[in-house]
Design an enzyme around this catalytic site. Sequence first.
Site, short mmCIF file in Angstrom:
data_model
loop_
_atom_site.label_atom_id
_atom_site.label_comp_id
_atom_site.label_asym_id
_atom_site.label_seq_id
_atom_site.Cartn_x
_atom_site.Cartn_y
_atom_site.Cartn_z
N ARG A 27 63.06 -86.42 74.46
CA ARG A 27 61.89 -86.39 75.36
C ARG A 27 61.70 -87.75 76.04
O ARG A 27 61.89 -88.79 75.41
CB ARG A 27 60.63 -86.06 74.57
CG ARG A 27 60.62 -84.66 74.01
CD ARG A 27 59.38 -84.40 73.18
NE ARG A 27 59.73 -83.65 71.99
CZ ARG A 27 59.09 -83.72 70.82
NH1 ARG A 27 58.02 -84.46 70.67
NH2 ARG A 27 59.50 -83.00 69.80
N HIS A 59 51.83 -85.36 64.91
CA HIS A 59 52.34 -86.09 63.73
C HIS A 59 51.18 -86.63 62.88
O HIS A 59 51.36 -87.59 62.12
CB HIS A 59 53.19 -87.32 64.13
CG HIS A 59 54.53 -87.01 64.72
ND1 HIS A 59 55.08 -87.80 65.70
CD2 HIS A 59 55.43 -86.04 64.46
CE1 HIS A 59 56.27 -87.31 66.04
NE2 HIS A 59 56.50 -86.23 65.30
N ASN A 108 56.61 -74.78 56.94
CA ASN A 108 56.60 -75.36 58.29
C ASN A 108 57.44 -74.42 59.16
O ASN A 108 58.67 -74.48 59.14
CB ASN A 108 57.20 -76.77 58.22
CG ASN A 108 57.23 -77.46 59.56
OD1 ASN A 108 56.93 -76.85 60.59
ND2 ASN A 108 57.62 -78.72 59.57
N ARG A 116 51.86 -75.88 57.92
CA ARG A 116 51.74 -76.87 58.98
C ARG A 116 51.41 -76.12 60.26
O ARG A 116 52.13 -75.20 60.65
CB ARG A 116 53.05 -77.63 59.16
CG ARG A 116 52.99 -78.57 60.32
CD ARG A 116 54.35 -79.15 60.64
NE ARG A 116 54.21 -80.07 61.76
CZ ARG A 116 55.16 -80.27 62.66
NH1 ARG A 116 56.29 -79.61 62.59
NH2 ARG A 116 54.97 -81.11 63.64
N GLU A 157 55.39 -85.58 54.79
CA GLU A 157 54.41 -84.65 55.35
C GLU A 157 54.16 -83.46 54.44
O GLU A 157 53.04 -82.97 54.34
CB GLU A 157 54.90 -84.19 56.73
CG GLU A 157 54.76 -85.29 57.77
CD GLU A 157 55.58 -85.05 59.03
OE1 GLU A 157 56.81 -85.25 58.97
OE2 GLU A 157 55.00 -84.69 60.06
#
Length: 404
Positions: free
Chosen positions: A242, A181, A10, A92, A385
Amino acid sequence: MSPTRVLVLNSGSSSVKYQLLDMRGGARLAVGLVERIGEEKSRLKHTPADGGSREWSGSIPDHESALKSVAAELAKDGLGLDSEELAAIGHRVVHGGLRFTEPTVIDDAVLAEIERLIPVAPLHNPANLTGIRTAQGLRPDLPQVAVFDTAFHTTMPESAARYAIDVETADAHRIRRYGFHGTSHAYVSREAARLLGRAPEDVNVIVLHLGNGASASAVRGGRCVDTSMGLTPLEGLVMGTRSGDLDPAVIFHLMRVGGMSADEIDTLLNKRSGLIGLCGDNDMREIRRRVDAGDERARLAFDIYIHRLKKYIGAYYAVLGRVDAVVFTAGVGENAAAVREAAVAGLEGLGLAVDGELNAGRGDGARLVSPADARVAVAVVPTDEEMEIATQTYALVKESGNPG
Ligand code: ADP
């Protein structure tokens, strides 16, 4: 015997997270992280299966050196990248646009398409590409697979994916809701079905992935029908740094009246908003500690976070019509009992409630936190993940008959 190990990478702009998994049994052989690539004090943390972590700090100038350092650490445990046991490397990749609906073996055309998507993922896709090219350089003979964050959301109907703006303008700039996601939403919704003892095709699930980044999704019979992140991972829930949803006119206002540039507003909304903008902290543990100590700003930040979460639960309930489970995952979702409790408080009319004791309890795996007689299950499902990327990568190379 054909090789069964998969290295999952990743690659972020200044970091590389990695895991080496053996798909024969699913053992995690090594886990690690390289941080602050390109800075003077880069850091590598490597944890082999026996748990004895090794840390190293010094200068790692670029991704190539980072991956070489990772390879050297793996080699110390007899797990080097040159190993014949390695079946593939799974990457990823954040943005796959509309074209990549499935994990994909990477070739030049795939690389070119990921590159073409840079304008809609300027922070992520370049870093992902660097990781892929570096890994290809180290093992050119090995299949490299891209697993896209957006793929799970490509099943969204146009009614959910399109913004209500001029169609020609939207299409010219490929503006639509892509969602992110996805690997987590796919894994967690499937595991939730398993927890309920039912087939994924038979259940409707609302997944709340609450980490530093946060997103919700509505999953009908295993397929995503709506999600809260949009063109970029800025839309939707209140996140660590965010803003999530806001009136787009806020941006014109900040430009015209506040005299801010597009880049300044980008930084404001992505890095200085959400929980950190509201109360100065983005770690839910610290926010809860402050709330318990009577801190008003932390209380307001928490309330805004929960209010938005509730709105999405309600919205996705309406989108799905029938909901079998609401599932919490990622750092906040898995650990913050107070968030789960507050998010469903007052939603008894929708059949939603948590059992105080179950919700406050801890557990490693997937578990129910709703009362036994609940109409809708409320569950905690730890996301994984890396395992999902490895599983998809391995399935693809096995299917195409060329592992390692
Ligand atoms: P990401 O992958 O998006 O960086 P994670 O899924 O690892 O994020 O979640 C990180 C967040 O999880 C932290 O910022 C913190 O707010 C939250 N978190 C972790 N542990 C706990 C805990 N025990 N209680 C409450 N929040 C927690």
